[in-house]
Design a protein around this motif. Structure first.
Motif, PDB file in Angstrom:
ATOM      1  N   LEU A 101       0.813  -1.213   0.000  1.00  0.00           N
ATOM      2  CA  LEU A 101       0.000   0.000   0.000  1.00  0.00           C
ATOM      3  C   LEU A 101       0.848   1.266   0.000  1.00  0.00           C
ATOM      4  N   GLY A 102       2.156   1.126   0.074  1.00  0.00           N
ATOM      5  CA  GLY A 102       3.040   2.289   0.012  1.00  0.00           C
ATOM      6  C   GLY A 102       3.563   2.765   1.355  1.00  0.00           C
ATOM      7  N   PHE A 103       3.286   2.026   2.435  1.00  0.00           N
ATOM      8  CA  PHE A 103       3.753   2.410   3.763  1.00  0.00           C
ATOM      9  C   PHE A 103       4.933   1.531   4.171  1.00  0.00           C
ATOM     10  N   GLU A 104       6.058   2.159   4.493  1.00  0.00           N
ATOM     11  CA  GLU A 104       7.168   1.422   5.107  1.00  0.00           C
ATOM     12  C   GLU A 104       7.064   1.648   6.614  1.00  0.00           C
ATOM     13  N   VAL A 105       6.643   0.611   7.325  1.00  0.00           N
ATOM     14  CA  VAL A 105       6.348   0.719   8.746  1.00  0.00           C
ATOM     15  C   VAL A 105       7.085  -0.389   9.490  1.00  0.00           C
ATOM     16  N   THR A 106       7.711  -0.044  10.586  1.00  0.00           N
ATOM     17  CA  THR A 106       8.334  -1.045  11.448  1.00  0.00           C
ATOM     18  C   THR A 106       7.863  -0.835  12.877  1.00  0.00           C
ATOM     19  N   ARG A 107       7.845  -1.903  13.609  1.00  0.00           N
ATOM     20  CA  ARG A 107       7.444  -1.807  15.016  1.00  0.00           C
ATOM     21  C   ARG A 107       8.663  -1.401  15.828  1.00  0.00           C
ATOM     22  N   SER A 108       8.508  -0.334  16.580  1.00  0.00           N
ATOM     23  CA  SER A 108       9.637   0.173  17.357  1.00  0.00           C
ATOM     24  C   SER A 108       9.443  -0.014  18.849  1.00  0.00           C
ATOM     25  N   GLY A 109       8.341  -0.606  19.258  1.00  0.00           N
ATOM     26  CA  GLY A 109       8.072  -0.843  20.667  1.00  0.00           C
ATOM     27  C   GLY A 109       6.743  -1.559  20.827  1.00  0.00           C
ATOM     28  N   PRO A 110       6.376  -1.925  22.046  1.00  0.00           N
ATOM     29  CA  PRO A 110       5.102  -2.623  22.255  1.00  0.00           C
ATOM     30  C   PRO A 110       3.908  -1.821  21.782  1.00  0.00           C
ATOM     31  N   GLN A 111       3.974  -0.482  21.884  1.00  0.00           N
ATOM     32  CA  GLN A 111       2.864   0.369  21.493  1.00  0.00           C
ATOM     33  C   GLN A 111       3.333   1.546  20.639  1.00  0.00           C
ATOM     34  N   SER A 112       4.261   1.277  19.732  1.00  0.00           N
ATOM     35  CA  SER A 112       4.753   2.348  18.865  1.00  0.00           C
ATOM     36  C   SER A 112       5.187   1.779  17.520  1.00  0.00           C
ATOM     37  N   LEU A 113       5.054   2.624  16.491  1.00  0.00           N
ATOM     38  CA  LEU A 113       5.460   2.284  15.138  1.00  0.00           C
ATOM     39  C   LEU A 113       6.321   3.403  14.585  1.00  0.00           C
ATOM     40  N   THR A 114       7.202   3.053  13.661  1.00  0.00           N
ATOM     41  CA  THR A 114       8.001   4.050  12.965  1.00  0.00           C
ATOM     42  C   THR A 114       7.636   4.022  11.490  1.00  0.00           C
ATOM     43  N   LEU A 115       7.240   5.179  10.990  1.00  0.00           N
ATOM     44  CA  LEU A 115       6.809   5.321   9.598  1.00  0.00           C
ATOM     45  C   LEU A 115       7.917   6.009   8.824  1.00  0.00           C
ATOM     46  N   ARG A 116       8.430   5.310   7.777  1.00  0.00           N
ATOM     47  CA  ARG A 116       9.571   5.838   7.034  1.00  0.00           C
ATOM     48  C   ARG A 116       9.223   6.292   5.611  1.00  0.00           C
ATOM     49  N   SER A 117       8.194   5.725   4.998  1.00  0.00           N
ATOM     50  CA  SER A 117       7.805   6.181   3.662  1.00  0.00           C
ATOM     51  C   SER A 117       6.308   6.025   3.503  1.00  0.00           C
ATOM     52  N   VAL A 118       5.753   6.826   2.581  1.00  0.00           N
ATOM     53  CA  VAL A 118       4.299   6.896   2.394  1.00  0.00           C
ATOM     54  C   VAL A 118       4.002   6.910   0.901  1.00  0.00           C
ATOM     55  N   PRO A 119       2.747   6.678   0.501  1.00  0.00           N
ATOM     56  CA  PRO A 119       2.399   6.793  -0.923  1.00  0.00           C
ATOM     57  C   PRO A 119       2.678   8.203  -1.431  1.00  0.00           C
ATOM     58  N   ALA A 120       3.432   8.318  -2.528  1.00  0.00           N
ATOM     59  CA  ALA A 120       3.869   9.633  -3.005  1.00  0.00           C
ATOM     60  C   ALA A 120       2.696  10.540  -3.345  1.00  0.00           C
ATOM     61  N   LEU A 121       1.660   9.978  -3.936  1.00  0.00           N
ATOM     62  CA  LEU A 121       0.524  10.788  -4.363  1.00  0.00           C
ATOM     63  C   LEU A 121      -0.192  11.434  -3.182  1.00  0.00           C
ATOM     64  N   LEU A 122      -0.094  10.823  -2.002  1.00  0.00           N
ATOM     65  CA  LEU A 122      -0.837  11.292  -0.836  1.00  0.00           C
ATOM     66  C   LEU A 122       0.069  11.907   0.219  1.00  0.00           C
ATOM     67  N   ALA A 123       1.297  12.198  -0.148  1.00  0.00           N
ATOM     68  CA  ALA A 123       2.277  12.642   0.845  1.00  0.00           C
ATOM     69  C   ALA A 123       1.899  13.956   1.497  1.00  0.00           C
ATOM     70  N   HIS A 124       1.077  14.790   0.840  1.00  0.00           N
ATOM     71  CA  HIS A 124       0.719  16.087   1.409  1.00  0.00           C
ATOM     72  C   HIS A 124      -0.509  16.026   2.301  1.00  0.00           C
ATOM     73  N   GLY A 125      -1.118  14.859   2.412  1.00  0.00           N
ATOM     74  CA  GLY A 125      -2.286  14.719   3.271  1.00  0.00           C
ATOM     75  C   GLY A 125      -1.903  14.247   4.658  1.00  0.00           C
ATOM     76  N   ASP A 126      -2.893  13.908   5.441  1.00  0.00           N
ATOM     77  CA  ASP A 126      -2.674  13.413   6.802  1.00  0.00           C
ATOM     78  C   ASP A 126      -2.417  11.916   6.730  1.00  0.00           C
ATOM     79  N   VAL A 127      -1.191  11.544   6.385  1.00  0.00           N
ATOM     80  CA  VAL A 127      -0.882  10.139   6.157  1.00  0.00           C
ATOM     81  C   VAL A 127      -0.890   9.329   7.457  1.00  0.00           C
ATOM     82  N   GLU A 128      -0.625   9.971   8.577  1.00  0.00           N
ATOM     83  CA  GLU A 128      -0.675   9.243   9.834  1.00  0.00           C
ATOM     84  C   GLU A 128      -2.103   8.801  10.147  1.00  0.00           C
TER      85      GLU A 128
END
Length: 629
Positions: A516-543
């Protein structure tokens, strides 16, 4: 308190609270038993909306005199005998709870005779108190009378509605049944007067019941669907997008002949219509899903209204893709695939290849979302990136189109704007090649808004802006699909605080998120790290978009949020790029638009669900002017 064994009557009354909600529940259980017994005709007599009397007579196999008492005992049934039978239930009933539950809250009489028996027998039960079996003259089949429903449970009786309301619930259920069983004759009377007869001379391929149950308007706008793949078959009718409803009152779903409600399948249907319906409007359909009974669990709801699929993700994708492809054929000028006019469907092998991609984790579905805050400037940038045409989409939403070389066949729209007179006549071509096309040829432009065309049947009227908008939208989608999904790395990776369940989903569905275009890794029991997003939607609220996608994956195993957000932006681009009102068009321009409409998927509606065209045949116009009278 001391633990005690409950008496049988109380046990049955408790069970009745789950099975018997109102008179319609009683009718449902009794008629389903009749169908399981092989009935070809069922008579339903009602008094006072079913509260006073429900009598169901059938011509099925009947019940032997020696089995009548057992038939009204809890958990006594002829339909299953083992766990294997339960896991592959093909009958409507199977638990053996309905008759004793109904008999415990009513004055109940069952009379029956098997075909080989010399005479019938009858058994009376008064509020759960079982009488004696006695001989009685009776034709082959079974008659069950339920009088004074809830007479011994006054608290339940108080919850019943007015006579007309309760009768309406019964009629709604019988309509639902009639659609699925056109081979069975149903006769209904109320307060001694015949109220409805459903003839039993049809089959599922006939449109007779469709007219009877849902009316001529639905039948006229219905498209037949019949598609099989991956051990699944979906067939029935879906209404053209122009025929839509304010509520879900004409949505009928059957699984192996059983009428059910299923949120996820209904959701998949709604998503198939997402591109062609007004926001908030509901599609209409009668759909039959068939699969191996062992792939669906029907024993998950007391009243059997819901089921659980063992391959839920595959079912979702199968329904969505089948209807999505069928609706793509709603091109302007196409004759509707109504009952008797053929089938709509997609190639099974092609569908299976798509569904099995990425390990079968297809993800094209879910609910429409609020705008992501993307601007028209972003649309212009995407347009330029795709086609190398900066400024093709005007910054001013009300400005006329000025984009020579737009990637639409009707590129002639890209001329200088000029106000059109109210009516501009254009001559018909003298030598139309290849015969008359479905939308014919343009003969005039009316008030700078509508194109008038003459085809073989009569007059065609086209809303030029709505039509051009759909053409542009579909071309942009195809172009973007050809480019593939591009990702954009974040300059600074974002850390998201999520619940532990959401983090688990992100970890488990990492491949789906990557697709889907999200590079996501788990960084803790209740946290995620988001490194890349879909280019077409990068200016929106991707979180926020990512959180919605995780919610979908957790609940349904799939998500179509990214595709919908992309489509929303492309729709904005198409709207701004479409020809505006009061633009004078020449014959070549108008005819180019008509040919594009005939070739474009879903061109019968604009991006917002409005119709793009209509037609008036000569016979209809002759009636207007009383010709031939």
């Amino acid at each position: 308190m001391t633990i005690r064994q409950l008496p049988d009557t109380l046990i049955n009354q408790i069970a009745a609270g789950e099975v018997v909600e109102r008179p319609a529940s009683v009718v449902k259980e009794l008629v389903e038993n009749a169908l399981d017994a092989g009935a070809r005709r069922v008579d339903i007599d009602l008094e006072e909306g079913g509260v006073r009397l429900i009598r169901v007579r059938d011509d099925g196999k009947g019940i032997g005199a020696d089995e009548l008492t057992l038939a009204v005992s809890r958990h006594a049934t002829s339909k299953i005998a083992s766990l294997d039978d339960l896991e592959g239930v093909a009958t409507l009933g199977f638990r053996g709870e309905a008759l004793p539950s109904i008999a415990s809250v009513s004055r109940f009489v069952v009379s029956s005779r098997r075909v080989e028996a010399e005479h019938g027998a009858t058994l009376e039960i008064d509020g759960g108190r079982v009488g004696e079996v006695t001989p009685r003259a009776h034709p082959q089949g079974t008659t069950i009378e339920v009088r004074d429903l809830f007479f011994n449970v006054p608290a339940r009786r108080k919850f019943l509605k007015a006579e007309r309301t309760e009768l309406g619930h019964i009629e709604d259920w019988l309509r639902q049944l009639a659609l699925a069983r056109p081979d069975v004759e149903l006769r209904v009377s109320h307060n001694g007067k015949a109220s409805r007869r459903w003839k039993g001379d049809g089959d599922l391929l006939s449109d007779v019941r469709l007219h009877e149950a849902l009316g001529e308007e639905f039948a006229r706008n219905a498209m037949r669907v019949d598609h099989a793949a991956a051990g699944l078959r979906l067939h029935g009718w879906i209404a053209q997008p122009a025929y839509n409803r304010a509520s879900a009152d004409q949505q009928y779903l059957y699984v192996n002949g059983r009428a059910i409600r299923d949120r996820s399948v209904s959701h998949a249907v709604k998503q198939a219509y997402a591109d062609v319906l007004f926001h908030g409007r509901q599609p209409a359909y009668v759909l039959f899903l068939e699969l191996d009974p062992r792939r669906v669990d029907v024993n998950v709801h007391p009243a059997k209204h819901e089921v659980r699929f063992r391959d839920a993700r595959l079912i979702h994708d199968f329904v969505y893709r089948t209807l999505h492809e069928a609706l793509a054929e709603t091109r302007a000028g196409n004759a509707p695939l109504a009952p008797g006019n053929g089938n709509a469907g997609i190639d099974g092998d092609r569908w299976q290849q798509g569904a099995m991609a990425a390990g079968g984790s297809a993800y094209r579905w879910n609910a429409p979302q609020a705008p992501l805050g993307l601007q028209v400037a972003d649309a212009r940038n995407l347009y330029a990136a795709l086609y190398g045409q900066p400024g093709a989409v005007p910054a001013d939403g009300d400005a006329p189109v000025a984009a020579s070389g737009m990637p639409f066949a009707a590129a002639a729209f890209a001329g200088p704007s000029s106000a059109a007179p109210p009516f501009t006549h254009q001559p018909m071509p003298d030598d139309a090649p290849g015969g008359m096309p479905p939308l014919g040829y343009a003969i005039a432009q009316l008030h700078g808004i509508y194109i008038l065309a003459e085809n073989a049947d009569g007059l065609v009227v086209v809303d030029m802006h709505a039509a051009h908008e759909r053409i542009g939208y579909e071309r942009l989608k195809h172009a973007h699909d050809g480019e593939g999904l591009r990702t954009q790395p974040l300059l600074v990776p974002a850390t998201l605080a999520v619940s532990e369940r959401e983090a688990d989903v992100a970890e488990r569905e990492s491949a789906t998120l990557d697709a889907l275009g999200f590079e996501v890794t788990r960084s803790g029991p209740q946290s995620l790290t988001l490194r890349s997003v879909p280019a077409l939607l990068a200016h929106g609220d991707v979180e926020a978009l990512l959180r919605d996608v995780l919610a979908d994956l957790r609940e349904h195993g799939q998500s179509r949020r990214v595709a919908e957000a992309r489509d929303e932006l492309l729709a904005t681009m198409a709207c701004h790029g479409a020809v505006r009102a009061n633009r004078r068009l020449g014959p070549a321009e108008m005819n180019a638009l008509l040919r594009d409409m005939e070739a474009t998927e879903r061109s019968g509606q604009c991006n917002h669900g409005r119709p793009t065209w209509t037609r008036f045949n000569l016979a209809e116009m002759d009636r207007w002017f009383l010709r031939g009278r």
